[in-house]
Enzyme design. Structure first.
Site, short mmCIF file in Angstrom:
data_model
loop_
_atom_site.label_atom_id
_atom_site.label_comp_id
_atom_site.label_asym_id
_atom_site.label_seq_id
_atom_site.Cartn_x
_atom_site.Cartn_y
_atom_site.Cartn_z
CD GLU A 235 72.99 26.82 0.37
OE1 GLU A 235 72.56 27.44 1.36
OE2 GLU A 235 73.88 25.95 0.44
CG HIS B 17 70.03 27.86 6.65
ND1 HIS B 17 70.68 28.79 5.87
CD2 HIS B 17 70.58 26.64 6.33
CE1 HIS B 17 71.57 28.17 5.11
NE2 HIS B 17 71.54 26.88 5.35
CG HIS C 223 69.61 24.73 1.53
ND1 HIS C 223 70.37 23.66 1.13
CD2 HIS C 223 70.29 25.32 2.54
CE1 HIS C 223 71.45 23.59 1.87
NE2 HIS C 223 71.44 24.60 2.73
#
Length: 363
Positions: free
Chosen positions: A326, A115, A189
């Protein structure tokens, strides 16, 4: 610091949400449509702080997990509501090659990268401005990511637009440009529970996913490059199914993830929005549909909630109290030439769009 724009029932408000240790003010923007649906977004991390939608009886609840104040978001949390980048999801061994050069990223889940690294887009302050039309209110967030930030090459200009429509749709539009070849994969997210944040398990939600395949993964949840047919597996959500119906099945992928944490290969319509998923919550009657231009979508069932983290209203969050959908390019795509490319070059424009549509159904 506060402000308000209102026209024909569409409203945008702005207020101070808190102050960073550096002294920088963090602002909270509220989008409200004429149906009363509200979305709150802050300029720290581009985080969706709340989404308030009505149930079948017209009662409004906040359906995303998070915190009541800025301080909660400054501590450790699993990316609640945040913009994730430069590269969403995992990159094997925190390295990739591009045009003959090897780039090393932060191994923030050793030995891999997750991420965007130690300080990804979820932990930076975005510049914001607001706009509105007669049937739409929006917050426009921009961020300049300098060359080699978190190990990524190229100066990157990023724009993310959150738009709330009178059709009860939250549109997320992403765009970016670079001055040097780089990679990019952006998502949001948010953790959803359509009963309301902190209202218990999400395993009784009814989920349908428009996917015939998932990306196979190893014990580190990194793609192997192989695609697996969902037919005959616990990942077959082509027809509506309770999220929890098969989550504890004897399946190595579920065991590796502690539940669902898998990228689904969305059956796409070329270069247009495709219905990726539909979720219904039987008790409240709330429905959320996810449309996207992206080729993949990660289903994550918040498998590691500790029951200690105190969220909104003093409620504790437990494992599987929420789910994430996501939208994304595939994890570890830079190391898999067989996947759709995530390379962005000078003169090109990255763009993607995801829409969360909210409604209700009768019993």
């Amino acid at each position: 610091m506060h402000g308000q724009i209102e026209e024909n029932g569409i409203m945008v408000t702005e207020k101070l949400f808190g102050t960073l240790p550096t002294g920088e003010d963090i602002l909270l923007y509220t989008l409200r449509n004429r149906n009363g649906l509200e979305v709150e977004i802050m300029n720290y991390g581009g985080i969706i702080v709340s989404i308030r939608t009505p149930d079948r009886h017209g009662k409004f609840d906040d359906i995303v997990l998070g915190f009541d104040d800025l301080q909660g978001y400054l501590g450790y949390h699993p990316f609640y509501g945040a913009i994730v980048g430069r590269f969403a999801n995992r990159i094997r061994n925190a390295t990739f090659h591009l045009d003959g050069n090897q780039y090393t990223l932060a191994a923030n889940i050793p030995p891999h990268h997750l991420h965007g690294g130690n300080k990804g887009f979820d932990k930076v302050v975005w510049k914001c401005r607001t706009e509105q039309e007669t049937d739409k209110a929006r917050v426009i967030l921009t961020y300049f990511s300098p060359d080699m930030e978190e190990g990524y090459p190229g100066n990157l200009d990023v724009e993310v637009i959150y738009s709330l429509t009178d059709s009860n749709e939250l549109e997320l539009s992403y765009s970016a440009s670079t001055d040097k070849p780089t990679i990019i994969n952006l998502t949001n997210h948010s953790y959803f529970n359509l009963k309301g944040a902190g209202e218990g398990t999400a395993l009784d939600h009814i989920l349908q996913i428009n996917a015939d395949e998932i990306t196979n993964t190893d014990e580190s949840l990194i793609p192997t490059g192989e695609l697996i047919k969902v037919e005959g597996t616990p990942f077959d959500f082509r027809k509506p199914c309770r999220i929890g119906a098969r989550i504890d099945a004897d399946n190595i992928l579920l065991k590796n993830g502690g539940g669902y944490d898998q990228n689904f290969v969305i059956r796409q319509s070329a270069d247009s929005l495709t219905l990726a998923a539909r979720v219904e919550e039987p008790h409240s009657g709330r429905v959320m549909e996810v449309f996207t231009t992206e080729p993949g979508m990660q289903l994550f069932t918040a498998n590691f909630g500790d029951g200690i983290t105190v969220g909104k209203g003093g409620r504790k969050y437990h494992a599987r109290d929420a789910f994430c959908l996501e939208t994304q390019h595939f994890p570890d795509a830079p190391n898999h030439p067989e996947f759709q490319s995530t390379v962005l070059r000078p003169g090109e424009q990255f763009s993607s769009k995801t829409v969360f549509s909210f409604s209700t159904f009768d019993k």
